[in-house]
Design an enzyme around this catalytic site. Structure first.
Site, mmCIF file in Angstrom:
data_model
loop_
_atom_site.group_PDB
_atom_site.id
_atom_site.type_symbol
_atom_site.label_atom_id
_atom_site.label_comp_id
_atom_site.label_asym_id
_atom_site.label_seq_id
_atom_site.Cartn_x
_atom_site.Cartn_y
_atom_site.Cartn_z
ATOM 1 N N ASP A 175 5.116 0.152 13.122
ATOM 2 C CA ASP A 175 5.594 -0.090 13.428
ATOM 3 C C ASP A 175 7.380 -0.213 14.660
ATOM 4 O O ASP A 175 7.800 -0.493 14.227
ATOM 5 C CB ASP A 175 6.103 -1.845 12.819
ATOM 6 C CG ASP A 175 4.590 -2.308 12.080
ATOM 7 O OD1 ASP A 175 3.492 -3.246 12.458
ATOM 8 O OD2 ASP A 175 4.626 -2.060 10.980
ATOM 9 N N HIS A 229 3.951 0.986 2.313
ATOM 10 C CA HIS A 229 5.158 0.471 2.310
ATOM 11 C C HIS A 229 5.855 1.672 0.034
ATOM 12 O O HIS A 229 7.030 1.455 0.463
ATOM 13 C CB HIS A 229 4.330 -0.058 0.875
ATOM 14 C CG HIS A 229 4.168 -1.586 2.015
ATOM 15 N ND1 HIS A 229 3.094 -1.854 2.169
ATOM 16 C CD2 HIS A 229 5.244 -2.764 3.096
ATOM 17 C CE1 HIS A 229 2.750 -2.915 2.558
ATOM 18 N NE2 HIS A 229 3.588 -3.510 3.574
ATOM 19 N N ARG A 278 -3.044 -4.798 6.613
ATOM 20 C CA ARG A 278 -4.570 -5.880 7.729
ATOM 21 C C ARG A 278 -5.853 -4.717 8.087
ATOM 22 O O ARG A 278 -6.940 -5.449 8.256
ATOM 23 C CB ARG A 278 -4.186 -6.189 9.236
ATOM 24 C CG ARG A 278 -3.117 -7.415 9.208
ATOM 25 C CD ARG A 278 -3.231 -7.449 10.727
ATOM 26 N NE ARG A 278 -1.797 -8.583 11.066
ATOM 27 C CZ ARG A 278 -0.963 -8.861 11.344
ATOM 28 N NH1 ARG A 278 -0.424 -7.371 11.265
ATOM 29 N NH2 ARG A 278 -0.812 -9.783 11.041
ATOM 30 N N HIS A 286 0.340 -1.613 -0.235
ATOM 31 C CA HIS A 286 -0.263 -0.029 0.390
ATOM 32 C C HIS A 286 1.144 1.152 0.164
ATOM 33 O O HIS A 286 2.029 1.060 -0.011
ATOM 34 C CB HIS A 286 -0.270 0.055 1.470
ATOM 35 C CG HIS A 286 -0.597 0.509 2.209
ATOM 36 N ND1 HIS A 286 0.757 -0.047 3.454
ATOM 37 C CD2 HIS A 286 -0.664 -1.121 2.964
ATOM 38 C CE1 HIS A 286 1.474 -0.031 4.368
ATOM 39 N NE2 HIS A 286 0.257 -0.698 4.120
#
Ligand code: AMP
Length: 302
Positions: A155, A41, A192, A38
């Site tokens: 993250d 990235h 997700r 997406h």
């Protein structure tokens, strides 16, 4: 399907490709992903393209970092679309190994990062997750020997862990931490998010809404970490979004602080049904994810 990208399927192929780049005097950049690419990235890939002579993107749903009962089987896989995006972005090589190429049956080495960093926050909810992350990233760094590797602050704990791995194993790779990219409604982009139905997605927006409240409170002078965290937690609870944690932490050690200062991060993990959602805000650096009127245009959809 791409015709231009070099497709590499096993670590020795990646090593050879990278050796050749370096022998020709070129710096290699690596962007590790699990695919279902997406705009988040894409931002990492663009940064790598801007800073490195050659870029390799790995796409590998790493079984080692999923626990029992987690979503490794149903994790979204969109190989054709992913390769098309890499082509569009001018990526030089795609590393797309199968699990057997990465973990032959005789493999018995894993990389463990000290529990002080890996048993807290995500680690408390996902035992051994970060050993899986550390092992796959170490293998990628050994094979590709990149000058730089690019990770997303979304993250945040993963960034802290891989920064330690790269330094502790003397890889010579600089870990570049890139900003978080949000969808048009303020939700942090994640592979997700496709799991969320329309109503679930509305509930998930309680996370960026709560973080926005915390950012505004910080800007207005609130420094008590507990008060900032409570704003996020209350927003999530009001939308029946499960709270795994809301933590105001020091950005390097990820240890909780009592008084928030610029550069401290608010790390959030929430649950909507079976879907886990992560988000993060860097206080004094990031804008509120949602404008005063609610949702704000942040990025075009992938
Ligand atoms: P994943 O494919 O989810 O393992 O993510 C691959 C890399 O992309 C990781 O370094 C992530 O932190 C990063 N990433 C994922 N989502 C985002 C986002 N919304 N913004 C920036 N980076 C992201």
């Amino acid at each position: 399907m791409s015709t231009r990208i070099t497709r590499l399927e096993a670590p020795p192929e990646l090593r050879l490709w990278s050796d050749r780049c370096r022998a020709a005097g070129m710096e290699v950049g690596l962007v590790p992903t699990m695919g279902a690419l997406h705009e988040g990235h894409r931002s990492l890939i663009r940064r790598a393209r801007a800073e490195c002579d050659r870029v390799v993107v790995s796409i590998f749903v790493n079984p080692l970092q999923f626990g029992p009962g987690e979503d490794v089987e149903r994790y979204p896989r969109t190989a054709q679309g992913d390769l098309a995006m890499l082509d569009e972005e001018g990526v030089d090589a795609a590393f797309v190994p199968g699990a057997a190429a990465m973990y032959p049956s005789e493999a018995s080495t894993t990389v463990h990062v000290d529990a002080a960093l890996t048993s807290i926050l995500e680690g408390a909810h996902r035992p051994r997750h970060f050993d899986g992350v550390a092992t796959v990233v170490a293998k990628l760094l050994v094979a590709a020997r990149p000058r730089r590797a690019y990770f997303g602050i979304k993250d945040a704990q993963q960034c802290a862990v891989v920064t330690r791995v790269a330094a502790d194993l003397d890889t010579g790779t600089t870990i570049i931490v890139c900003p978080l990219v949000r969808d048009h409604d303020g939700l942090a982009l994640s592979s997700r998010n496709v799991y969320l139905g329309a109503e679930e997605r509305r509930r998930a927006l309680a996370i960026p809404r709560g973080l926005s409240a915390a950012v505004r409170a910080f800007e207005a002078g609130e420094r008590r970490a507990a008060a900032l965290a409570a704003l996020v937690r209350r927003s999530m609870e009001a939308s029946a979004c499960g709270v795994d944690y809301v933590a105001v932490v020091d950005p390097t050690r990820l240890s909780p602080v009592d008084a928030a200062a610029p550069g401290c991060e608010i790390l959030v993990a929430g649950r909507i049904g079976r879907t886990r959602l992560l988000d993060v805000i860097r206080l004094g650096i990031d804008e509120a994810p949602l404008g005063a009127a609610g949702a704000q245009e942040k990025t075009s959809r992938a």
